[in-house]
Design a protein around this motif. Structure first.
Motif, short mmCIF file in Angstrom:
data_model
loop_
_atom_site.label_atom_id
_atom_site.label_comp_id
_atom_site.label_asym_id
_atom_site.label_seq_id
_atom_site.Cartn_x
_atom_site.Cartn_y
_atom_site.Cartn_z
N ARG A 58 0.80 -1.31 -0.04
CA ARG A 58 0.21 0.01 -0.18
C ARG A 58 0.88 1.26 -0.06
N THR A 59 0.41 2.23 -0.61
CA THR A 59 0.96 3.44 -0.81
C THR A 59 0.23 4.64 -0.50
N TRP A 60 0.68 5.59 0.56
CA TRP A 60 -0.34 6.78 0.86
C TRP A 60 0.51 7.98 0.37
N ALA A 61 -0.17 8.96 -0.04
CA ALA A 61 0.59 10.23 -0.06
C ALA A 61 0.30 10.95 1.32
N TRP A 62 1.18 11.76 1.65
CA TRP A 62 1.00 12.57 2.92
C TRP A 62 -0.18 13.19 3.12
N SER A 63 -1.01 13.66 2.15
CA SER A 63 -2.32 14.28 2.41
C SER A 63 -3.34 13.28 2.72
N GLU A 64 -3.01 11.90 2.51
CA GLU A 64 -3.87 11.00 2.95
C GLU A 64 -3.71 10.37 4.41
N VAL A 65 -2.80 10.78 5.07
CA VAL A 65 -2.11 10.19 6.38
C VAL A 65 -2.84 10.92 7.33
N TYR A 66 -3.62 10.65 8.37
CA TYR A 66 -4.19 11.21 9.31
C TYR A 66 -2.98 11.59 10.32
N ASP A 67 -2.39 10.27 10.80
CA ASP A 67 -1.61 10.18 11.86
C ASP A 67 -0.79 8.92 11.96
N PHE A 122 -7.93 8.93 7.24
CA PHE A 122 -8.96 9.85 7.65
C PHE A 122 -10.35 9.23 7.72
N ASP A 123 -10.57 7.95 7.42
CA ASP A 123 -11.42 7.09 7.68
C ASP A 123 -11.25 6.38 9.14
N GLY A 124 -10.14 6.64 9.84
CA GLY A 124 -9.91 5.86 10.94
C GLY A 124 -9.28 4.57 11.02
#
Length: 238
Positions: free
Chosen positions: A89-98, A122-124
């Motif tokens: 899986r890959t997440w851009a920083w804008s997709e990372v909540y914490d 951001f969906d928890g």
């Protein structure tokens, strides 16, 4: 090194997990012992016999190899990539909540890392970041803090908490806790059913090992998990 000049990769543990190596040895020895026995043993031989033991041995060995040589976490100025045993899986920083460092659940043993790092979106939802733990790092908290500071310019929202996301994270934690205790209940019931099935064998009465040792514990664990999740969710809402 990525275009932003920042890249870190976490992979391969300092040493193979001792619990897995112990499991491999026990399973293999039991498989060899069972293979050397004459035919017989009733239903227990199908549950604890060579085919199942060898299958467990292969599964445990495969997991160790995948964790050692496939799983990794890569962090760059563009985002985070986490490769687990079977998926990447890959997440851009804008997709990372914490990103949070969390302890191993109480009672889960200590034959391995005690602190793990998880990414929350951001969906928890929570995702493990492989090898970003206290086996790979001397201080996971400091490492994660540095990663968050490095990524801060890439995040338009910053790292402030949002009540709606925190509520979803809390509910997810309750579900995981209920499943953990459901698993404990299933193991306890398996031990009880094993004793019951063994007693039936000695009493020369019909026994159903698959039903007693597999089906009943699984059903009990699922039921206990559902009840605990409902109870804890109700308590938290009051």
């Amino acid at each position: 090194m990525d275009e932003g000049g920042f890249e870190r990769e976490y992979r391969k543990r300092r040493r193979p997990p001792g619990a897995y190596l112990l499991l491999l040895g026990v399973v293999l020895l039991n498989a060899l012992f069972q293979a050397g026995r004459p035919d017989g043993g009733g239903g227990f031989r199908w549950i604890l016999g060579p085919p199942v033991m060898i299958l467990l041995f292969v599964a445990a060995l495969t997991r160790v190899l995948l964790e050692q040589y496939r799983a990794f976490t890569r962090v760059t100025s563009a985002g985070i990539t986490a490769r687990s045993l079977l998926r990447t899986r890959t997440w851009a920083w804008s997709e990372v909540y914490d990103i949070r460092v969390e302890p191993l659940p109480h009672g889960s043993g200590s034959n391995g890392p005690r602190w793990f790092t998880y990414l929350y979106d951001f969906d928890g939802r929570r995702f493990l970041l492989p090898h970003l733990d206290d086996w790979q790092l001397a201080d996971p908290y400091a490492e994660v803090s540095e990663l968050c500071l490095t990524a801060d310019p890439q995040r338009s929202l910053g790292w402030e908490q949002r009540p709606d996301v925190e509520e979803r994270i809390r509910r997810g934690a309750l579900r995981r806790r209920a499943r953990l205790w459901g698993g404990y209940g299933a193991v306890a019931m398996m031990v009880v059913m094993f004793v019951v099935s063994l007693a039936l064998v000695f009493a020369d009465r019909a026994d159903h090992p698959f039903l007693l040792i597999v089906c009943v514990p699984v059903a009990s664990g699922v039921a206990l998990s559902a009840v605990l999740q409902w109870y804890w969710t109700t308590q938290a809402a009051n």
